[in-house]
Motif scaffolding. Structure first.
Motif, mmCIF file in Angstrom:
data_model
loop_
_atom_site.group_PDB
_atom_site.id
_atom_site.type_symbol
_atom_site.label_atom_id
_atom_site.label_comp_id
_atom_site.label_asym_id
_atom_site.label_seq_id
_atom_site.Cartn_x
_atom_site.Cartn_y
_atom_site.Cartn_z
ATOM 1 N N LYS A 19 0.847 -1.189 0.000
ATOM 2 C CA LYS A 19 0.000 0.000 0.000
ATOM 3 C C LYS A 19 0.884 1.241 0.000
ATOM 4 C CE LYS A 19 -4.090 -1.961 2.132
ATOM 5 N NZ LYS A 19 -5.026 -1.866 3.239
ATOM 6 N N LEU A 20 1.390 1.588 -1.171
ATOM 7 C CA LEU A 20 2.358 2.669 -1.281
ATOM 8 C C LEU A 20 1.727 4.006 -1.610
ATOM 9 C CD1 LEU A 20 5.111 0.740 -3.237
ATOM 10 C CD2 LEU A 20 4.875 1.048 -0.775
ATOM 11 N N PHE A 21 0.594 3.985 -2.315
ATOM 12 C CA PHE A 21 -0.086 5.205 -2.724
ATOM 13 C C PHE A 21 -1.575 5.022 -2.517
ATOM 14 C CE2 PHE A 21 3.745 4.602 -5.208
ATOM 15 C CZ PHE A 21 4.428 5.765 -4.917
ATOM 16 N N VAL A 22 -2.233 6.090 -2.086
ATOM 17 C CA VAL A 22 -3.664 6.008 -1.796
ATOM 18 C C VAL A 22 -4.370 7.225 -2.383
ATOM 19 C CG1 VAL A 22 -3.469 7.120 0.482
ATOM 20 C CG2 VAL A 22 -5.393 5.587 0.010
ATOM 21 N N ALA A 23 -5.591 7.006 -2.824
ATOM 22 C CA ALA A 23 -6.431 8.085 -3.341
ATOM 23 C C ALA A 23 -7.844 7.862 -2.829
ATOM 24 C CB ALA A 23 -6.423 8.084 -4.863
ATOM 25 N N SER A 24 -8.650 8.888 -2.937
ATOM 26 C CA SER A 24 -10.061 8.758 -2.612
ATOM 27 C C SER A 24 -10.822 8.445 -3.886
ATOM 28 C CB SER A 24 -10.602 10.061 -2.018
ATOM 29 O OG SER A 24 -12.017 9.998 -1.926
ATOM 30 N N LYS A 25 -11.770 7.529 -3.805
ATOM 31 C CA LYS A 25 -12.561 7.233 -5.000
ATOM 32 C C LYS A 25 -13.398 8.433 -5.412
ATOM 33 C CE LYS A 25 -16.139 4.712 -2.434
ATOM 34 N NZ LYS A 25 -16.802 3.425 -2.305
ATOM 35 N N ASN A 26 -13.520 9.433 -4.539
ATOM 36 C CA ASN A 26 -14.259 10.661 -4.853
ATOM 37 C C ASN A 26 -13.345 11.820 -5.225
ATOM 38 O OD1 ASN A 26 -16.729 9.414 -4.140
ATOM 39 N ND2 ASN A 26 -16.254 9.779 -1.997
ATOM 40 N N GLY A 27 -12.032 11.598 -5.227
ATOM 41 C CA GLY A 27 -11.090 12.692 -5.446
ATOM 42 C C GLY A 27 -10.336 12.582 -6.752
ATOM 43 N N ALA A 38 -3.996 12.086 2.804
ATOM 44 C CA ALA A 38 -4.385 10.678 2.878
ATOM 45 C C ALA A 38 -5.081 10.368 4.192
ATOM 46 C CB ALA A 38 -3.156 9.786 2.720
ATOM 47 N N GLU A 39 -4.637 11.016 5.254
ATOM 48 C CA GLU A 39 -5.219 10.770 6.577
ATOM 49 C C GLU A 39 -6.657 11.267 6.659
ATOM 50 O OE1 GLU A 39 -2.332 12.592 9.116
ATOM 51 O OE2 GLU A 39 -0.893 10.981 8.813
ATOM 52 N N ARG A 40 -7.054 12.164 5.759
ATOM 53 C CA ARG A 40 -8.415 12.691 5.765
ATOM 54 C C ARG A 40 -9.395 11.844 4.943
ATOM 55 N NH1 ARG A 40 -5.466 17.640 5.362
ATOM 56 N NH2 ARG A 40 -5.864 17.738 3.129
ATOM 57 N N ILE A 41 -8.877 10.869 4.196
ATOM 58 C CA ILE A 41 -9.744 10.017 3.386
ATOM 59 C C ILE A 41 -10.360 8.952 4.287
ATOM 60 C CG2 ILE A 41 -9.877 8.441 1.422
ATOM 61 C CD1 ILE A 41 -7.287 9.784 0.377
ATOM 62 N N SER A 42 -11.672 8.817 4.240
ATOM 63 C CA SER A 42 -12.323 7.788 5.061
ATOM 64 C C SER A 42 -11.953 6.412 4.520
ATOM 65 C CB SER A 42 -13.838 7.972 5.072
ATOM 66 O OG SER A 42 -14.381 7.679 3.799
ATOM 67 N N GLU A 43 -11.886 5.433 5.405
ATOM 68 C CA GLU A 43 -11.488 4.080 5.026
ATOM 69 C C GLU A 43 -12.344 3.535 3.884
ATOM 70 O OE1 GLU A 43 -8.810 2.235 5.898
ATOM 71 O OE2 GLU A 43 -8.183 4.023 6.988
#
Length: 69
Positions: A19-27, A38-43
Motif C-alpha cells: 500500500k504505497l499510494f492512496v487516493a479517494s474514490k471521490n477525489g 491521505a489521513e483525511r480520506i475515510s477508510e
C-alpha cells in the motif's frame, strides 16, 4: 495476495505490504499513506495503488502537498 474491497472494485490487486499510494474514490489526487491528505480520506473511500504509474493510469494526479510525489 489479499485484496481489500477498495482495490477489488478498482480492479487492482494490492497486498497489505504494497500500500504505497492512496487516493479517494471521490477525489482526483493520490498521496503517500502518511501525508495529511491521505489521513483525511475515510477508510470506505480509499483506493490503493502499488505505483505512481498505476495511480496516474487510473486518472489521479500527485497531491501537491505530499513531498516526494
Amino acid at each position: 495476495i489479499k485484496m481489500n474491497e477498495q482495490s477489488a472494485s478498482a480492479g487492482l490487486s494490492v497486498s497489505e505490504t504494497q500500500k504505497l499510494f492512496v487516493a479517494s474514490k471521490n477525489g482526483t489526487k493520490y498521496h503517500h499513506p502518511w501525508c495529511s491528505g491521505a489521513e483525511r480520506i475515510s477508510e470506505g473511500n480509499k483506493i490503493w495503488f502499488n505505483t505512481k504509474a498505476d495511480a496516474e493510469a487510473a486518472g489521479y494526479r500527485p497531491a501537491g502537498n505530499c513531498k516526494g510525489l
